[in-house]
Motif scaffolding. Structure first.
Motif, PDB file in Angstrom:
ATOM      1  N   PHE A 170       1.309  -1.558  -0.411  1.00  0.00           N
ATOM      2  CA  PHE A 170      -0.415  -0.426   0.219  1.00  0.00           C
ATOM      3  C   PHE A 170       0.697   1.002  -0.320  1.00  0.00           C
ATOM      4  N   GLU A 171       0.121   2.243  -0.626  1.00  0.00           N
ATOM      5  CA  GLU A 171       1.021   3.964   0.064  1.00  0.00           C
ATOM      6  C   GLU A 171      -0.001   4.956   0.487  1.00  0.00           C
ATOM      7  N   ASN A 172       0.566   5.630   1.305  1.00  0.00           N
ATOM      8  CA  ASN A 172      -0.093   6.386   1.410  1.00  0.00           C
ATOM      9  C   ASN A 172      -0.021   7.445   1.273  1.00  0.00           C
ATOM     10  N   THR A 173      -0.053   8.442   0.807  1.00  0.00           N
ATOM     11  CA  THR A 173      -0.264  10.518   0.230  1.00  0.00           C
ATOM     12  C   THR A 173      -0.904  10.706   0.743  1.00  0.00           C
ATOM     13  N   TRP A 174       0.203  12.391   1.430  1.00  0.00           N
ATOM     14  CA  TRP A 174      -0.579  13.202   1.945  1.00  0.00           C
ATOM     15  C   TRP A 174      -1.051  14.206   1.636  1.00  0.00           C
ATOM     16  N   TYR A 175      -1.778  14.631   1.318  1.00  0.00           N
ATOM     17  CA  TYR A 175      -2.645  15.692   0.859  1.00  0.00           C
ATOM     18  C   TYR A 175      -2.965  16.843   2.015  1.00  0.00           C
ATOM     19  N   VAL A 176      -3.182  18.484   1.698  1.00  0.00           N
ATOM     20  CA  VAL A 176      -3.374  19.745   2.388  1.00  0.00           C
ATOM     21  C   VAL A 176      -4.498  20.200   1.602  1.00  0.00           C
ATOM     22  N   GLY A 177      -5.867  20.137   2.937  1.00  0.00           N
ATOM     23  CA  GLY A 177      -6.929  20.870   2.456  1.00  0.00           C
ATOM     24  C   GLY A 177      -7.450  22.093   3.088  1.00  0.00           C
ATOM     25  N   THR A 178      -8.396  22.529   2.514  1.00  0.00           N
ATOM     26  CA  THR A 178      -9.134  23.947   3.657  1.00  0.00           C
ATOM     27  C   THR A 178     -10.075  24.100   4.281  1.00  0.00           C
ATOM     28  N   ALA A 179     -10.550  24.215   5.104  1.00  0.00           N
ATOM     29  CA  ALA A 179     -12.144  24.154   5.565  1.00  0.00           C
ATOM     30  C   ALA A 179     -12.266  25.864   5.078  1.00  0.00           C
ATOM     31  N   ASP A 180     -13.783  25.866   5.679  1.00  0.00           N
ATOM     32  CA  ASP A 180     -14.694  26.659   5.102  1.00  0.00           C
ATOM     33  C   ASP A 180     -14.039  27.993   6.239  1.00  0.00           C
ATOM     34  N   GLY A 238     -10.897  28.988   7.045  1.00  0.00           N
ATOM     35  CA  GLY A 238     -10.194  29.125   6.532  1.00  0.00           C
ATOM     36  C   GLY A 238      -8.720  28.741   6.864  1.00  0.00           C
ATOM     37  N   THR A 239      -8.867  27.492   8.104  1.00  0.00           N
ATOM     38  CA  THR A 239      -8.097  26.538   8.225  1.00  0.00           C
ATOM     39  C   THR A 239      -7.658  25.196   7.788  1.00  0.00           C
ATOM     40  N   THR A 240      -6.302  24.752   7.742  1.00  0.00           N
ATOM     41  CA  THR A 240      -6.047  23.786   7.004  1.00  0.00           C
ATOM     42  C   THR A 240      -5.987  22.165   6.992  1.00  0.00           C
ATOM     43  N   PHE A 241      -5.919  21.400   7.090  1.00  0.00           N
ATOM     44  CA  PHE A 241      -5.914  19.984   8.153  1.00  0.00           C
ATOM     45  C   PHE A 241      -5.240  19.307   6.711  1.00  0.00           C
ATOM     46  N   THR A 242      -4.798  18.348   7.440  1.00  0.00           N
ATOM     47  CA  THR A 242      -4.413  16.845   6.443  1.00  0.00           C
ATOM     48  C   THR A 242      -4.896  15.292   6.049  1.00  0.00           C
ATOM     49  N   TYR A 243      -5.004  15.191   4.800  1.00  0.00           N
ATOM     50  CA  TYR A 243      -5.581  13.970   5.028  1.00  0.00           C
ATOM     51  C   TYR A 243      -5.206  12.434   4.007  1.00  0.00           C
ATOM     52  N   ALA A 244      -4.853  11.258   4.251  1.00  0.00           N
ATOM     53  CA  ALA A 244      -4.485  11.145   3.206  1.00  0.00           C
ATOM     54  C   ALA A 244      -5.168   9.642   2.968  1.00  0.00           C
ATOM     55  N   VAL A 245      -4.738   9.970   1.122  1.00  0.00           N
ATOM     56  CA  VAL A 245      -5.647   9.203   0.849  1.00  0.00           C
ATOM     57  C   VAL A 245      -4.264   7.401   0.544  1.00  0.00           C
ATOM     58  N   SER A 246      -4.972   6.717   0.303  1.00  0.00           N
ATOM     59  CA  SER A 246      -4.381   4.978   0.748  1.00  0.00           C
ATOM     60  C   SER A 246      -4.594   4.485  -0.641  1.00  0.00           C
ATOM     61  N   ARG A 247      -3.842   3.612  -0.948  1.00  0.00           N
ATOM     62  CA  ARG A 247      -4.293   2.786  -2.943  1.00  0.00           C
ATOM     63  C   ARG A 247      -3.612   1.842  -2.089  1.00  0.00           C
ATOM     64  N   ASP A 248      -3.446   0.927  -2.775  1.00  0.00           N
ATOM     65  CA  ASP A 248      -2.873  -0.739  -2.580  1.00  0.00           C
ATOM     66  C   ASP A 248      -3.615  -1.898  -3.708  1.00  0.00           C
ATOM     67  N   ASN A 249      -2.724  -2.428  -3.377  1.00  0.00           N
ATOM     68  CA  ASN A 249      -2.715  -3.823  -4.415  1.00  0.00           C
ATOM     69  C   ASN A 249      -3.561  -5.141  -4.922  1.00  0.00           C
ATOM     70  N   CYS A 250      -4.623  -4.855  -4.146  1.00  0.00           N
ATOM     71  CA  CYS A 250      -5.113  -5.648  -3.165  1.00  0.00           C
ATOM     72  C   CYS A 250      -6.382  -5.840  -4.734  1.00  0.00           C
ATOM     73  N   ARG A 251      -7.155  -6.866  -4.893  1.00  0.00           N
ATOM     74  CA  ARG A 251      -8.896  -6.985  -5.832  1.00  0.00           C
ATOM     75  C   ARG A 251      -9.873  -5.942  -5.353  1.00  0.00           C
ATOM     76  N   LYS A 252     -10.847  -5.586  -6.065  1.00  0.00           N
ATOM     77  CA  LYS A 252     -12.430  -4.940  -5.854  1.00  0.00           C
ATOM     78  C   LYS A 252     -12.808  -5.428  -4.461  1.00  0.00           C
ATOM     79  N   ASN A 253     -12.781  -4.281  -3.618  1.00  0.00           N
ATOM     80  CA  ASN A 253     -13.599  -5.102  -2.795  1.00  0.00           C
ATOM     81  C   ASN A 253     -13.205  -5.092  -1.659  1.00  0.00           C
ATOM     82  N   LEU A 254     -11.595  -5.088  -1.821  1.00  0.00           N
ATOM     83  CA  LEU A 254     -10.660  -5.457  -0.712  1.00  0.00           C
ATOM     84  C   LEU A 254     -10.022  -4.261  -0.520  1.00  0.00           C
TER      85      LEU A 254
END
Length: 361
Positions: free
Chosen positions: A153-163, A165-181
């Motif tokens: 798996f690989e986690n990529t962190w992004y920076v977002g902006t709330a309503d 004006g404050t900033t926050f971070t969130y991660a998008v995780s991707r992997d090589n598992c089959r569909k629905n796993l």
């Protein structure tokens, strides 16, 4: 010392301004090719229409990956760089089309389209990969790992902006598992994804890829998909239907009341108009009868008798009396009523003329 620091800051600012502004034929530095720290977009010293070639000179791009690429505003469609054919891809630099990489081959950040698809791509394809292939850690993999098998798996962190004006971070995780796993970050094994309403700790654990947390300190619950259509309850349709009917009735009632008011006002205006016309016609008839009466007087009629009112009586001396004839009632009924009034007026005039004549004799 201070002067040296100022020079260094000016040099850095100049380099920052210079970055991404070089046009075709100008010098560039390939070592400055990088990814944006927040969006992970590819950046270089050259502008969006060129790439930094091996001779450290910006060269016009030889391909594009998007139908309408960024940086070509106002450029005719036939003058855009060509799209790559099937089995090839356009790298982030846009240098030229290249063949897709096999499993284990190199790929750029989140560029699943640079990997060659597996033979059973229809079974492995999902919204988290491209044709069943995925790029993890700059290497191509097939998304074909079964339940309970080791995964990557690989986690990529992004920076977002709330309503607010404050900033926050969130991660998008991707992997090589089959569909629905999904690949568990602790055990590094593929596990089944959870349905809507079940507990979760990350988006990748849900089939909808949406783990909702009411509060930061509370456990998450798998929510609906981002493109899932809303399904209102039956009572919502009833309320909306009643509201539509009430609005229609209110509009029709309002229009009827306005029409009735306008009709009543118009009726009053017409009534006044007809009354004025009746009075005007009555006056004209009276003047006509008076003229006829004056013309029918004998030749030896005295001036006082000739000037006497049509609606007054005269005594034997030719003077007017107070007991005159009153004008007919002004009313608008039928043509027959007017003829009756005319007859009455004629009879009254005849009687008045007779009395005048009697006074003369």
């Amino acid at each position: 010392m201070v002067f040296a620091v100022c020079l260094a800051l000016l040099a850095l600012s100049a380099a920052g301004v210079r970055a991404g502004k070089m046009t075709e034929g100008q010098a560039c530095d390939p070592s400055r090719n990088r990814l944006d720290s927040q969006t992970y977009n590819f950046l270089s010293d050259c502008d969006p229409q060129t790439w930094c070639g091996p001779d450290n000179i910006c060269i016009k791009r030889g391909c594009r990956r998007d139908i309408y690429p960024y940086g070509y505003y106002g450029t005719p469609y036939d003058q855009l760089p060509p799209l790559c054919p099937e089995g090839q891809f356009c790298p982030d630099e846009g240098s030229s089309c290249m063949p897709k990489s096999p499993v284990g081959g190199p790929c750029q950040k989140d560029r699943d389209d640079q990997c060659a698809p597996p033979p059973n791509q229809k079974e492995l394809a999902s919204y988290l990969n491209v044709n069943g292939s995925t790029c993890l850690g700059f290497q191509c993999y097939y998304a074909d790992v079964e339940t309970g098998k080791p995964c990557i798996f690989e986690n990529t962190w992004y920076v977002g902006t709330a309503d607010d004006g404050t900033t926050f971070t969130y991660a998008v995780s991707r992997d090589n598992c089959r569909k629905n796993l999904y690949c568990d970050g602790t055990t590094q094994l593929c596990n089944p994804k959870r349905d809507k309403g079940q507990g979760c700790t990350a988006n990748k654990e849900c089939k909808s890829f949406n783990c909702v947390k009411p509060r930061a300190d509370e456990a998450g619950i798998c929510g609906r998909e981002a493109d899932e259509p809303l399904k209102p309850k039956p009572w919502v349709y009833v309320v909306i239907g009643l509201a539509i009917v009430i609005c229609l009735v209110a509009v029709m009632t309002g229009l009827w009341l306005l029409h009735r008011r306008a009709r009543e006002e118009n009726q009053v205006k017409l009534q006044e108009y007809y009354n004025e016309q009746i009075a005007y016609r009555q006056s004209i008839m009276s003047m006509s009868h008076a003229k006829n009466s004056l013309l029918s007087l004998p030749a030896n009629t005295t001036p006082n008798a000739a000037r006497a009112s049509l609606y007054s009586e005269q005594d034997s001396m030719g003077l007017s009396t107070a007991n005159g004839l009153l004008p007919p009632n002004m009313r608008r009924e039928t043509s027959q009523a007017w003829s009756d009034d005319s007859e009455v007026l004629t009879d009254q005039q005849r009687q008045g003329n007779s009395m005048r004549f009697r006074g003369q004799f």
